[in-house]
Design a protein around this motif. Structure first.
Motif, PDB file in Angstrom:
ATOM      1  N   ARG A  14       1.972  -0.979   9.853  1.00 23.52           N
ATOM      2  CA  ARG A  14       0.628  -0.987  10.099  1.00 23.52           C
ATOM      3  C   ARG A  14       0.018  -2.154   9.606  1.00 23.52           C
ATOM      4  N   LEU A  15       0.357  -3.403   8.529  1.00 22.84           N
ATOM      5  CA  LEU A  15      -0.158  -4.099   8.203  1.00 22.84           C
ATOM      6  C   LEU A  15       0.222  -5.421   8.607  1.00 22.84           C
ATOM      7  N   ALA A  16       1.494  -5.511   9.653  1.00 21.83           N
ATOM      8  CA  ALA A  16       1.296  -6.773   9.972  1.00 21.83           C
ATOM      9  C   ALA A  16       0.701  -6.813  11.224  1.00 21.83           C
ATOM     10  N   MET A  17       0.179  -5.702  12.213  1.00 24.02           N
ATOM     11  CA  MET A  17      -0.562  -6.010  12.871  1.00 24.02           C
ATOM     12  C   MET A  17      -2.159  -6.242  13.218  1.00 24.02           C
ATOM     13  N   ILE A  18      -2.259  -6.202  11.315  1.00 23.99           N
ATOM     14  CA  ILE A  18      -3.278  -6.521  11.267  1.00 23.99           C
ATOM     15  C   ILE A  18      -3.362  -7.911  11.124  1.00 23.99           C
ATOM     16  N   LYS A  31       1.089  -1.187   0.126  1.00 23.59           N
ATOM     17  CA  LYS A  31       0.186   0.001   0.034  1.00 23.59           C
ATOM     18  C   LYS A  31       1.168   1.046  -0.331  1.00 23.59           C
ATOM     19  N   VAL A  32       1.766   1.256  -1.329  1.00 23.84           N
ATOM     20  CA  VAL A  32       2.762   2.045  -1.096  1.00 23.84           C
ATOM     21  C   VAL A  32       3.197   2.767  -2.328  1.00 23.84           C
ATOM     22  N   THR A  35      -7.147  -2.978   4.068  1.00 19.25           N
ATOM     23  CA  THR A  35      -6.341  -1.600   4.064  1.00 19.25           C
ATOM     24  C   THR A  35      -6.004  -1.320   5.382  1.00 19.25           C
ATOM     25  N   GLY A  36      -6.145  -1.824   6.256  1.00 15.65           N
ATOM     26  CA  GLY A  36      -5.976  -1.504   7.784  1.00 15.65           C
ATOM     27  C   GLY A  36      -7.020   0.099   8.265  1.00 15.65           C
TER      28      GLY A  36
END
Length: 340
Positions: free
Chosen positions: A26-30, A10-11, A192-193
């Protein structure tokens, strides 16, 4: 190009190292497998590995250069893929930036530990302290001492207490069975978080004979929150009062009042069952106050013994006259005087 690492992370294509790191966290936490329920674990593991591989490639200058020039195929094969026919003459004038390069992906958990582990040691709280061994083989790793923010002892994720809701049912529904549809609203994480509210219809099949207090559990249908397993949603059967019958375990109880004359001379009851049938119950013997007439197998269905029911118990109360005239008393003495 094959896999689009920029899209996975997502960059944009000009993302800086700091941009990559923030998006990965952010994505790893999800999508870390330890943060997801068992039903989604396979999907979470695949997503987590994709995110980790994307970060591994884009955060390494050499890997990123090769990927940008030749895509996933050139990165993983170590060779320049065949160009389109219109550009083939110019294509082979360029050499692979590093012909001896061989792509070797880093372990997803190593990347995770590297980015979150150092911050945890420095007093940060972003990591959530997931057990490294839990993702790979479900074994506990007790090396982290700061896991209390999301985990209990041994590295297990915390799960909130179940959310209980009463489910009122009529006695007829508990007698015959019924289908209930309950709408719930809960928060879920998107890829996407972002968090969005999801409306969902839960179907509950009420089985004949279920009792007040019976619980129907929908695992992990509560809100999704970082580092926490969603709570279970539990519906608890509640019984609405009935105008005629009272339930007593597997039995049904009904109260009937008769006159003194009927108690002495007989009475026939016409009772309507909970499933609409008519039962004729004749009383031919003399009825004493407080007598209970039992009709076998006309009570509530026994849920654990299909085909069987409890009893119907008819509690009879005798209504005495409030007063008698002298003539009535004389006649009663005359008629009943010799009755013992």
């Amino acid at each position: 190009m094959g896999v689009d690492y920029y899209n996975i992370l997502k960059v944009n294509r000009n993302a800086s190292e700091d941009d990559l790191r923030k998006s990965y966290k952010r994505l790893a936490m999800i999508w870390h497998p330890d943060k997801n329920p068992t039903a989604k674990r396979t999907e979470a593991e695949a997503k987590f590995k994709q995110i980790s591989e994307a970060y591994d490639v884009l955060s390494d200058p050499q890997k990123r250069q090769i990927y940008d020039l030749y895509g996933e195929e050139g990165l993983k094969s170590g060779q320049c893929p065949p160009p389109p026919p219109s550009t083939s003459r110019h294509y082979f004038q360029r050499q692979h930036p590093n012909p001896s390069f061989r792509f070797k992906p880093r372990d997803a958990e190593d990347i995770y530990e590297e980015l979150f582990g150092s911050e945890s040691a420095g007093g940060g709280n972003e990591r959530g302290n997931y057990s490294r061994g839990h993702f790979r083989n479900n074994t506990n790793n007790s090396s982290s001492s700061s896991s209390s923010s999301y985990f209990g002892n041994g590295g297990d994720m915390k799960k909130p207490n179940a959310i209980e809701n009463l489910l009122p049912c009529t006695l007829e529904e508990l007698y015959k069975g019924a289908t209930k549809k309950m709408k719930i609203c809960r928060n879920i994480f998107e890829g996407t978080g972002k968090v969005r509210t999801l409306e969902e219809i839960l179907t509950i099949e009420i089985k004949p004979g279920w009792k007040k207090g019976t619980k129907i559990t929908f695992p992990e249908k509560g809100n999704q929150e970082p580092g926490i397993i969603p709570a279970d949603i539990v519906f608890v059967i509640d019984e609405k009062p009935h105008a005629t019958y009272v339930r007593d375990g597997n039995d049904l109880v009904i109260k009937q009042e008769i006159t003194l004359l009927e108690a002495l001379t007989g009475k026939t009851f016409n009772l309507t069952t909970l499933d609409g049938r008519n039962i004729v119950l004749p009383l031919t013997d003399i009825v004493k106050p407080g007598v209970e007439v039992v009709v076998p197998n006309e009570g509530m269905p026994i849920s654990k013994e299909p085909g069987k029911k409890g009893n119907l118990r008819v509690k009879i109360d005798v209504r005495y006259p409030s007063r008698l005239t002298s003539e009535q008393k004389f006649e009663l003495r005359r008629v009943l005087g010799g009755v013992s």
